[in-house]
Design a protein around this motif. Structure first.
Motif, PDB file in Angstrom:
ATOM      1  N   ARG A  70      40.327  43.747  46.701  1.00 27.18           N
ATOM      2  CA  ARG A  70      40.021  42.806  45.618  1.00 27.18           C
ATOM      3  C   ARG A  70      39.635  43.564  44.342  1.00 27.18           C
ATOM      4  O   ARG A  70      40.015  43.176  43.238  1.00 27.18           O
ATOM      5  CB  ARG A  70      38.906  41.868  46.031  1.00 27.18           C
ATOM      6  N   ASN A  71      38.882  44.632  44.486  1.00 28.00           N
ATOM      7  CA  ASN A  71      38.501  45.427  43.318  1.00 28.00           C
ATOM      8  C   ASN A  71      39.728  45.982  42.608  1.00 28.00           C
ATOM      9  O   ASN A  71      39.797  45.982  41.379  1.00 28.00           O
ATOM     10  CB  ASN A  71      37.560  46.561  43.717  1.00 28.00           C
ATOM     11  N   ILE A  72      40.696  46.466  43.381  1.00 28.06           N
ATOM     12  CA  ILE A  72      41.928  46.981  42.789  1.00 28.06           C
ATOM     13  C   ILE A  72      42.672  45.869  42.049  1.00 28.06           C
ATOM     14  O   ILE A  72      43.162  46.063  40.941  1.00 28.06           O
ATOM     15  CB  ILE A  72      42.848  47.601  43.874  1.00 28.06           C
ATOM     16  N   PHE A  73      42.716  44.710  42.653  1.00 30.60           N
ATOM     17  CA  PHE A  73      43.382  43.566  42.027  1.00 30.60           C
ATOM     18  C   PHE A  73      42.770  43.287  40.655  1.00 30.60           C
ATOM     19  O   PHE A  73      43.478  43.025  39.693  1.00 30.60           O
ATOM     20  CB  PHE A  73      43.269  42.336  42.933  1.00 30.60           C
ATOM     21  N   HIS A  74      41.452  43.365  40.551  1.00 32.34           N
ATOM     22  CA  HIS A  74      40.780  43.069  39.289  1.00 32.34           C
ATOM     23  C   HIS A  74      40.801  44.250  38.319  1.00 32.34           C
ATOM     24  O   HIS A  74      40.709  44.061  37.119  1.00 32.34           O
ATOM     25  CB  HIS A  74      39.329  42.638  39.535  1.00 32.34           C
ATOM     26  N   ASP A  75      40.891  45.448  38.826  1.00 35.76           N
ATOM     27  CA  ASP A  75      40.793  46.627  37.960  1.00 35.76           C
ATOM     28  C   ASP A  75      42.132  47.052  37.364  1.00 35.76           C
ATOM     29  O   ASP A  75      42.172  47.553  36.253  1.00 35.76           O
ATOM     30  CB  ASP A  75      40.191  47.807  38.734  1.00 35.76           C
ATOM     31  N   CYS A  76      43.192  46.881  38.091  1.00 37.83           N
ATOM     32  CA  CYS A  76      44.480  47.418  37.662  1.00 37.83           C
ATOM     33  C   CYS A  76      45.263  46.406  36.845  1.00 37.83           C
ATOM     34  O   CYS A  76      45.420  45.255  37.245  1.00 37.83           O
ATOM     35  CB  CYS A  76      45.303  47.848  38.867  1.00 37.83           C
ATOM     36  N   GLY A  77      45.765  46.869  35.708  1.00 37.68           N
ATOM     37  CA  GLY A  77      46.603  46.045  34.854  1.00 37.68           C
ATOM     38  C   GLY A  77      48.045  46.469  34.989  1.00 37.68           C
ATOM     39  O   GLY A  77      48.426  47.183  35.920  1.00 37.68           O
ATOM     40  N   VAL A  78      48.861  46.073  34.040  1.00 37.68           N
ATOM     41  CA  VAL A  78      50.283  46.372  34.077  1.00 37.68           C
ATOM     42  C   VAL A  78      50.528  47.872  33.947  1.00 37.68           C
ATOM     43  O   VAL A  78      51.344  48.444  34.641  1.00 37.68           O
ATOM     44  CB  VAL A  78      51.023  45.605  32.960  1.00 37.68           C
ATOM     45  N   GLN A  79      49.804  48.534  33.081  1.00 34.51           N
ATOM     46  CA  GLN A  79      50.044  49.942  32.816  1.00 34.51           C
ATOM     47  C   GLN A  79      49.258  50.891  33.720  1.00 34.51           C
ATOM     48  O   GLN A  79      49.712  51.988  33.992  1.00 34.51           O
ATOM     49  CB  GLN A  79      49.710  50.264  31.356  1.00 34.51           C
ATOM     50  N   SER A  80      48.054  50.494  34.122  1.00 35.07           N
ATOM     51  CA  SER A  80      47.247  51.450  34.880  1.00 35.07           C
ATOM     52  C   SER A  80      46.006  50.798  35.462  1.00 35.07           C
ATOM     53  O   SER A  80      45.734  49.626  35.234  1.00 35.07           O
ATOM     54  CB  SER A  80      46.809  52.595  33.967  1.00 35.07           C
ATOM     55  N   CYS A  81      45.255  51.609  36.183  1.00 35.29           N
ATOM     56  CA  CYS A  81      43.925  51.246  36.665  1.00 35.29           C
ATOM     57  C   CYS A  81      42.945  52.097  35.860  1.00 35.29           C
ATOM     58  O   CYS A  81      43.227  53.259  35.572  1.00 35.29           O
ATOM     59  CB  CYS A  81      43.780  51.578  38.144  1.00 35.29           C
ATOM     60  N   ASP A  82      41.808  51.517  35.482  1.00 35.24           N
ATOM     61  CA  ASP A  82      40.903  52.287  34.627  1.00 35.24           C
ATOM     62  C   ASP A  82      39.478  52.394  35.153  1.00 35.24           C
ATOM     63  O   ASP A  82      38.624  53.005  34.511  1.00 35.24           O
ATOM     64  CB  ASP A  82      40.895  51.720  33.210  1.00 35.24           C
ATOM     65  N   ALA A  83      39.182  51.804  36.296  1.00 32.04           N
ATOM     66  CA  ALA A  83      37.852  51.833  36.903  1.00 32.04           C
ATOM     67  C   ALA A  83      36.803  51.193  36.005  1.00 32.04           C
ATOM     68  O   ALA A  83      35.624  51.416  36.176  1.00 32.04           O
ATOM     69  CB  ALA A  83      37.446  53.246  37.290  1.00 32.04           C
ATOM     70  N   SER A  84      37.230  50.368  35.067  1.00 34.80           N
ATOM     71  CA  SER A  84      36.283  49.736  34.156  1.00 34.80           C
ATOM     72  C   SER A  84      35.337  48.792  34.884  1.00 34.80           C
ATOM     73  O   SER A  84      34.229  48.555  34.419  1.00 34.80           O
ATOM     74  CB  SER A  84      37.023  48.979  33.052  1.00 34.80           C
TER      75      SER A  84
END
Length: 144
Positions: A70-84
């Motif tokens: 679920r965290n990955i689903f919320h963190d990753c966008g179209v271009q990348s994951c940023d751990a924000s």
């Protein structure tokens, strides 16, 4: 029979899209995109450390794999994951993990534990984004 035709159509469309996208990005020599075993030179044991930490955490807390996914689903966008989503709130800005939209995001302390284990072996090498993605991968493998 009709469902097979529809499935074949979507497979062909997906294949064409993948080939088109690949050729569109082929000219970009600066950015190799995703790379398997990215840390093999700078921290060859990173993936093994993450796998072991995930295994230990999963052994104690069976539902951790789903929260990592679920965290990955919320963190990753179209271009990348940023751990924000791992950032903390400030006086002026509410962090992602504390907003109303973040219901269900949890187990951030587990990511911290994994990051600490990786940092002991390879300080400053493996990003939090990589740890989020690799722990989600290994968590899902643990479930299956």
């Amino acid at each position: 029979m009709a469902s097979n035709s529809i499935a074949l159509f979507f497979f062909a469309l997906l294949s064409f899209s993948a080939v088109s996208l690949r050729s569109a990005f082929a000219d970009n020599k600066e950015d190799p995109g995703l790379v398997m075993n990215f840390h093999k030179d700078a921290c060859p044991q990173a993936e093994d450390i993450i796998k072991e930490q995930v295994r230990l955490l999963y052994k104690r807390h069976k539902k951790t794999a789903f929260s990592w996914l679920r965290n990955i689903f919320h963190d990753c966008g179209v271009q990348s994951c940023d751990a924000s989503l791992l950032l903390y709130s400030t006086r002026r800005t509410l962090s992602e993990k504390e907003t109303d939209r973040s219901f269900g995001l949890r187990n951030f302390s587990y990511i911290d534990n994994i990051k600490e284990a990786v940092e002991r072996e390879c300080p400053g090498v493996v990003s939090c984004s990589d740890i989020l993605v690799l722990s989600a991968r290994d968590g899902i493998v643990a479930v299956t």
